[in-house]
Enzyme design. Structure first.
Site, PDB file in Angstrom:
ATOM      1  N   LYS A  81       0.898  -1.357   0.094  1.00 57.87           N
ATOM      2  CA  LYS A  81       0.020   0.197   0.082  1.00 57.87           C
ATOM      3  C   LYS A  81       0.872   1.323   0.008  1.00 57.87           C
ATOM      4  O   LYS A  81       1.922   1.163   0.716  1.00 57.87           O
ATOM      5  CB  LYS A  81      -0.788   0.083   1.110  1.00 57.87           C
ATOM      6  CG  LYS A  81      -2.000   1.087   1.449  1.00 57.87           C
ATOM      7  CD  LYS A  81      -2.723   0.801   2.771  1.00 57.87           C
ATOM      8  CE  LYS A  81      -4.017   2.070   2.786  1.00 57.87           C
ATOM      9  NZ  LYS A  81      -4.532   1.860   4.315  1.00 57.87           N
ATOM     10  N   SER A 156      -9.652   1.451   3.214  1.00 57.02           N
ATOM     11  CA  SER A 156      -8.950   2.372   2.547  1.00 57.02           C
ATOM     12  C   SER A 156      -7.807   1.760   1.701  1.00 57.02           C
ATOM     13  O   SER A 156      -7.240   1.926   0.599  1.00 57.02           O
ATOM     14  CB  SER A 156      -8.089   3.510   3.284  1.00 57.02           C
ATOM     15  OG  SER A 156      -7.055   2.850   4.249  1.00 57.02           O
ATOM     16  N   SER A 180      -9.502  -0.901   7.279  1.00 56.17           N
ATOM     17  CA  SER A 180      -9.060  -0.647   6.042  1.00 56.17           C
ATOM     18  C   SER A 180      -8.359  -1.832   5.435  1.00 56.17           C
ATOM     19  O   SER A 180      -8.133  -1.888   4.217  1.00 56.17           O
ATOM     20  CB  SER A 180      -8.042   0.388   5.817  1.00 56.17           C
ATOM     21  OG  SER A 180      -9.037   1.284   5.864  1.00 56.17           O
TER      22      SER A 180
HETATM   23  N1  GLN Z   1     -12.674   3.844   6.919  1.00 53.99           N
HETATM   24  C1  GLN Z   1     -12.249   4.203   7.997  1.00 53.99           C
HETATM   25  C2  GLN Z   1     -12.030   5.958   7.861  1.00 53.99           C
HETATM   26  O1  GLN Z   1     -12.100   6.201   6.973  1.00 53.99           O
HETATM   27  C3  GLN Z   1     -11.051   3.397   8.623  1.00 53.99           C
HETATM   28  C4  GLN Z   1      -9.936   3.626   7.591  1.00 53.99           C
HETATM   29  C5  GLN Z   1      -8.568   2.750   7.815  1.00 53.99           C
HETATM   30  O2  GLN Z   1      -8.746   1.744   8.472  1.00 53.99           O
HETATM   31  N2  GLN Z   1      -7.632   3.585   7.475  1.00 53.99           N
HETATM   32  O3  GLN Z   1     -11.261   6.351   8.904  1.00 53.99           O
END
Ligand code: GLN
Length: 487
Positions: A81, A156, A180
């Site tokens: 990532k 994400s 994420s």
């Molecule tokens: N979707 C969650 C957020 O927007 C989690 C994101 C993540 O785990 N990096 O914060």
């Protein structure tokens, strides 16, 4: 399993590499060719460097020829990532503010993967600074779900999940602050493991919310996730939250740990808002374990309804602090329109950050400001303790919890325009981060329209061996991962 190299799990590839059925260069070429064939449609990568990856593959073949075996990752193409640092490669966090930034050093997980002989392949797309659940917040444009290109891959770590599902890498790393790794894994039909807070070093991870962030693997099988975790876990002086603990042989333990386990079903995770097809699929998973002789027990996590609110206070507060370093002076984008130094900070940040990141910085700065700190941030920390206690109480009676990973399957690109609608995607995953626990998403079927569904298992701190074994038992009996998207 598919006969295509780019769809084979690590365990199988490693055995074939050892048996000299093909070389790492041949495997890597197959993954590059596949990437070139599908990437225009999937858009899982922010960037990749073919020459660099082939050089690593050749080096790995040379090591193998010299009898310097390095275990199951030697010669395997792994995607990272674009929030995990690799020396000499771009590190953008999918943000305009880091558009031209090249990392001067390796993250600890990168060092560990290199040491294991892995071939590092490409920078995977994600929501900007890992803030989102659909990968639509990327400054580089969204990634598509390989199972239906009109839909999101989740987020994400959407690029990490989509690349894997599409055969553009043999395994990937993501980061998980509120879901994420697990949510995109569920939406793309792969395995995603968020380790216990403190098990994997975050040195070299672009920080989002430091009390929640963890790096973890996305993989084709539970065994592959165990191999990946074994490679990246362990204490690191450079991350002060890193825990000193023996790292077991997760892969070997898969074969020795047998149930029956006691599984808890948190009733709060099966209520309003859960897609009926997902609910039915997870019921089938429960029925499977029951047939295996596991004790199934309904449990209650009464503070679940406060998880989302608590998360969006704590995560935004920490993000506002972490992102203060992007000021146009030390890193990345610097505005050309500034009139003085203060204006330079303002303009660089205004031009460099996207809308969601700005929303979070504003919210986080607000909840930390004097006068509101006690009312929001401090209170959220107290509620966080209650949420953790809920889990710990449940673990007095059960070994692990079983839930859906995501309340809905992959939705259409552009479908969720309201930020709150997107925040609700994480309703089943964020409690795990707030409590610092390990969680894994395993494929457990498909909707009528052919979209993958994931089930989540939640374990006790540092009990990844159990979690992996429980997930493995289900996977072995079902083999959802032998299906591949048609691209
Ligand atoms: N979707 C969650 C957020 O927007 C989690 C994101 C993540 O785990 N990096 O914060």
């Amino acid at each position: 399993m598919s006969s295509e190299l780019f769809f084979q799990p690590i365990a199988q590839l490693a055995a074939a590499l050892d048996a000299k059925k093909f070389s790492s260069v041949e495997l890597t070429r197959a993954v590059i060719a596949r990437t070139k064939a599908v990437e225009a449609r999937v858009h899982a990568f922010n960037s990749f460097d073919e020459a660099a990856v082939l050089a690593q593959a050749a080096a790995s073949d040379a090591r193998r020829a010299a009898g310097q075996a390095r275990g199951p990752l030697n010669g395997i193409p792994i995607g990272l990532k674009d929030v995990i640092a690799v020396a000499g490669q771009p590190l953008t966090a999918s943000s305009k503010i880091l558009a031209n930034f090249v990392s001067p050093y390796d993250a600890t997980v990168t060092v560990k993967l290199k040491h294991a002989g892995a071939v590092l392949w490409g920078r995977l797309n994600c929501d900007e600074f890992a803030m989102g659940s659909s990968t639509e917040n990327s400054a580089n444009g969204p990634t598509s779900n390989p199972w239906d290109l009109a839909r999101v891959p989740g987020g994400s770590s959407g690029g990490s999940a989509a690349a894997l599902a599409a055969g553009e890498a043999s395994a990937t790393l993501g980061s998980d602050t509120g879901g994420s790794i697990r949510q995109p894994a569920a939406l793309c039909g792969v395995v995603g493991l968020k380790p216990t807070y403190g098990l994997v070093s975050r040195y070299g991870l672009v920080a989002f919310a430091s009390s929640l962030d963890q790096i973890g693997p996305l993989a084709r099988t539970v065994e592959d996730a165990a191999i990946m975790l074994g490679a990246i876990a362990g204490h690191d002086e450079r991350d002060s939250t890193s825990f000193r603990t023996e790292i077991p042989d997760y892969r070997a333990e898969l074969k020795t740990r047998r149930g029956p386990w006691r599984l808890g079903i948190p009733k709060e995770y099966f209520g309003e808002g859960l897609d009926p097809e997902i609910g039915a699929a997870v019921e089938q998973v429960i029925a499977f374990y029951q047939k295996q002789g596991c004790e199934i027990k309904e449990v209650s996590l009464p503070h679940t309804r406060y998880c989302l609110d608590t998360y969006y206070v704590i995560a935004t507060a920490e993000a506002s602090s972490n992102l203060a370093r992007f000021d146009g002076i030390r890193y990345g984008h610097r505005s050309k329109n500034a009139t003085d130094i203060v204006d330079l900070y303002f303009q660089s940040r205004a031009e460099g950050f996207g809308a969601e990141v700005k929303r979070r910085i504003i919210l986080g700065t607000y909840v930390l400001s004097s006068g509101y700190y006690d009312a929001y941030y401090l209170r959220a920390q107290k509620v966080r303790t209650l949420i953790r206690q809920d889990f710990m109480n449940a673990f007095r009676e059960v070994d692990a919890l079983l839930t859906p990973t995501s309340p809905m399957p992959a939705f259409k690109l552009g479908e969720k325009a309201d930020p709150l609608a997107l925040y609700l995607c994480d309703i089943y995953t964020i409690g795990v981060n707030l409590a610092g626990l390990p969680g894994i998403s395993v494929p457990c079927g498909f909707t009528q329209s052919g979209l993958p569904i994931g089930a989540q298992l939640i374990g006790q701190p540092f009990c990844e061996t159990d979690l992996l074994a429980i997930a493995h038992a289900y996977e072995q009996a079902h083999g959802w991962n032998t299906k591949f998207p048609f691209l």
